[in-house]
Design a protein around this motif. Structure first.
Motif, PDB file in Angstrom:
ATOM      1  N   TYR A 152      30.086 -64.027 -29.263  1.00 14.29           N
ATOM      2  CA  TYR A 152      29.887 -64.357 -27.850  1.00 14.29           C
ATOM      3  C   TYR A 152      31.013 -63.778 -27.000  1.00 14.29           C
ATOM      4  O   TYR A 152      32.196 -63.968 -27.289  1.00 14.29           O
ATOM      5  CB  TYR A 152      29.831 -65.878 -27.677  1.00 14.29           C
ATOM      6  N   PHE A 153      30.612 -63.063 -25.941  1.00 13.53           N
ATOM      7  CA  PHE A 153      31.558 -62.422 -25.041  1.00 13.53           C
ATOM      8  C   PHE A 153      31.132 -62.663 -23.599  1.00 13.53           C
ATOM      9  O   PHE A 153      29.933 -62.661 -23.278  1.00 13.53           O
ATOM     10  CB  PHE A 153      31.619 -60.914 -25.301  1.00 13.53           C
ATOM     11  N   GLY A 154      32.107 -62.828 -22.710  1.00 13.85           N
ATOM     12  CA  GLY A 154      31.811 -63.069 -21.307  1.00 13.85           C
ATOM     13  C   GLY A 154      31.517 -61.777 -20.558  1.00 13.85           C
ATOM     14  O   GLY A 154      32.078 -60.718 -20.853  1.00 13.85           O
ATOM     15  N   SER A 180      33.024 -72.270 -22.199  1.00 11.14           N
ATOM     16  CA  SER A 180      31.567 -72.095 -22.032  1.00 11.14           C
ATOM     17  C   SER A 180      30.995 -71.256 -23.175  1.00 11.14           C
ATOM     18  O   SER A 180      29.885 -71.523 -23.663  1.00 11.14           O
ATOM     19  CB  SER A 180      31.251 -71.456 -20.680  1.00 11.14           C
ATOM     20  N   LEU A 181      31.746 -70.249 -23.624  1.00 11.59           N
ATOM     21  CA  LEU A 181      31.312 -69.433 -24.767  1.00 11.59           C
ATOM     22  C   LEU A 181      31.324 -70.257 -26.049  1.00 11.59           C
ATOM     23  O   LEU A 181      30.399 -70.168 -26.870  1.00 11.59           O
ATOM     24  CB  LEU A 181      32.245 -68.224 -24.942  1.00 11.59           C
ATOM     25  N   CYS A 198      27.486 -63.574 -22.039  1.00  9.78           N
ATOM     26  CA  CYS A 198      27.365 -64.859 -21.346  1.00  9.78           C
ATOM     27  C   CYS A 198      27.857 -64.719 -19.907  1.00  9.78           C
ATOM     28  O   CYS A 198      28.790 -63.954 -19.628  1.00  9.78           O
ATOM     29  CB  CYS A 198      28.171 -65.930 -22.073  1.00  9.78           C
ATOM     30  N   PRO A 199      27.267 -65.476 -18.973  1.00  9.53           N
ATOM     31  CA  PRO A 199      27.584 -65.327 -17.553  1.00  9.53           C
ATOM     32  C   PRO A 199      29.059 -65.571 -17.233  1.00  9.53           C
ATOM     33  O   PRO A 199      29.755 -66.327 -17.927  1.00  9.53           O
ATOM     34  CB  PRO A 199      26.698 -66.389 -16.878  1.00  9.53           C
ATOM     35  N   GLN A 216      32.071 -54.113 -19.241  1.00  9.04           N
ATOM     36  CA  GLN A 216      32.230 -52.823 -19.914  1.00  9.04           C
ATOM     37  C   GLN A 216      32.586 -53.034 -21.379  1.00  9.04           C
ATOM     38  O   GLN A 216      32.047 -52.375 -22.269  1.00  9.04           O
ATOM     39  CB  GLN A 216      33.294 -51.986 -19.214  1.00  9.04           C
ATOM     40  N   GLN A 217      33.486 -53.962 -21.638  1.00  7.48           N
ATOM     41  CA  GLN A 217      33.848 -54.296 -23.012  1.00  7.48           C
ATOM     42  C   GLN A 217      32.634 -54.793 -23.790  1.00  7.48           C
ATOM     43  O   GLN A 217      32.430 -54.424 -24.955  1.00  7.48           O
ATOM     44  CB  GLN A 217      34.934 -55.377 -23.011  1.00  7.48           C
ATOM     45  N   LEU A 218      31.810 -55.621 -23.157  1.00  8.71           N
ATOM     46  CA  LEU A 218      30.597 -56.134 -23.797  1.00  8.71           C
ATOM     47  C   LEU A 218      29.689 -54.989 -24.220  1.00  8.71           C
ATOM     48  O   LEU A 218      29.174 -54.969 -25.356  1.00  8.71           O
ATOM     49  CB  LEU A 218      29.867 -57.077 -22.832  1.00  8.71           C
TER      50      LEU A 218
END
Length: 281
Positions: free
Chosen positions: A146-148, A38-39, A174-175, A153-155
């Motif tokens: 792009y990150f999920g 998805s990413l 991203c969701p 927390q990482q985002l």
């Protein structure tokens, strides 16, 4: 599909890219699943070029056994990526290529974001994350990354890294992508037995219940209720549950109407550690 293992190969490939042709990057540790795809699809839709890095980063594992057991499935990962597009650049370096002979992380101050939740239970984990992401951004020079939100927390920490280091990249969250049962997709899910995979759906179910309760109950009451639910579960062991401000990730005691909140959870299914989170308002 272009597959590169060396930094020089990747740099040479992009040396002729015209100005204005945007590059999107999806950093991964491999063992790809639909959440990663998805990413990748979002990156493909929003950029001229898409890079997917596949690298199991040793400096973000504080548990050597966890690193050893982490699935490495490059052949299967490339096959899955080809279902999204053959117009993807895969960067799959070795630890030696990234770190030379000095495999260690830098030290970062992320304004306290790194000290709570995952940071509290995984010593220097986010130093490892910051180190590899900074290296990858320096090598690939993406315009967008792009990150999920499963790793919310990482985002937030990567956004802070970009701010602190003044890295010219747009970090896009991203969701969360979930299995049919509600379990958040994760590379670690592959290690779950069928029984544990079914039982792990309990994690998201309790998060949804917590969100409903948060409308009328205090953060402390919701936390105590979650703790009690997991004490009744023989297959899942709660490591932590916390309700925080969505921005600074500090645990809250009293709710305010004008702030956004999020609930975070970490659970063990045998020796497999699963995390999840949910927006509460």
């Amino acid at each position: 599909m272009h597959i590169f293992h060396k930094i020089e190969e990747l740099e040479n490939h992009f040396s002729t890219v015209s100005k204005g042709e945007s590059k999107g990057m999806v950093p991964t540790m491999g063992a790809l699943h639909s959440g990663h795809i998805s990413l990748v699809k979002k990156a493909l839709n929003e950029n001229k070029h898409t890079i997917v890095s596949i690298f199991v980063n040793p400096t973000q594992f504080n548990n050597a056994e966890d690193l050893e057991k982490y699935p490495q499935t490059l052949k299967e990962d490339i096959a899955l990526l080809e279902t999204a597009s053959k117009d993807i650049v895969v960067f799959a370096p070795s630890a030696q290529e990234i770190y030379n002979s000095d495999i260690k992380s830098e030290s970062y101050n992320f304004d306290g974001l790194e000290k709570v939740m995952e940071g509290e239970f995984r010593d220097r984990h986010f130093d490892g994350v910051g180190t590899i992401v900074e290296k990858l951004f320096s090598i690939a020079k993406p315009d967008n990354a792009y990150f999920g939100e499963k790793d919310y927390q990482q985002l937030q920490i990567i956004k802070k890294l970009v701010e602190i280091k003044k890295i010219p990249v747009n970090v896009i969250g991203c969701p969360i992508v979930r299995e049919e049962s509600g379990l958040a997709m994760s590379s670690r899910n592959k290690r779950l037995t069928p029984e544990l995979r079914t039982e792990a759906a309990f994690i998201y179910k309790t998060l949804k219940d917590a969100k409903q309760k948060f409308g009328t109950e205090s953060a402390l009451e919701v936390t105590e209720w979650i703790t009690a639910q997991f004490k009744k579960n023989d297959l899942l062991k709660l490591e932590y549950f916390t309700i925080t401000n969505a921005d600074d990730l500090q645990t809250i005691k009293i709710k305010s109407e004008n702030k956004k909140y999020r609930a975070f959870i970490a659970v063990y299914a045998n020796d497999i550690r699963l995390i999840d989170n949910i927006a509460l308002n």
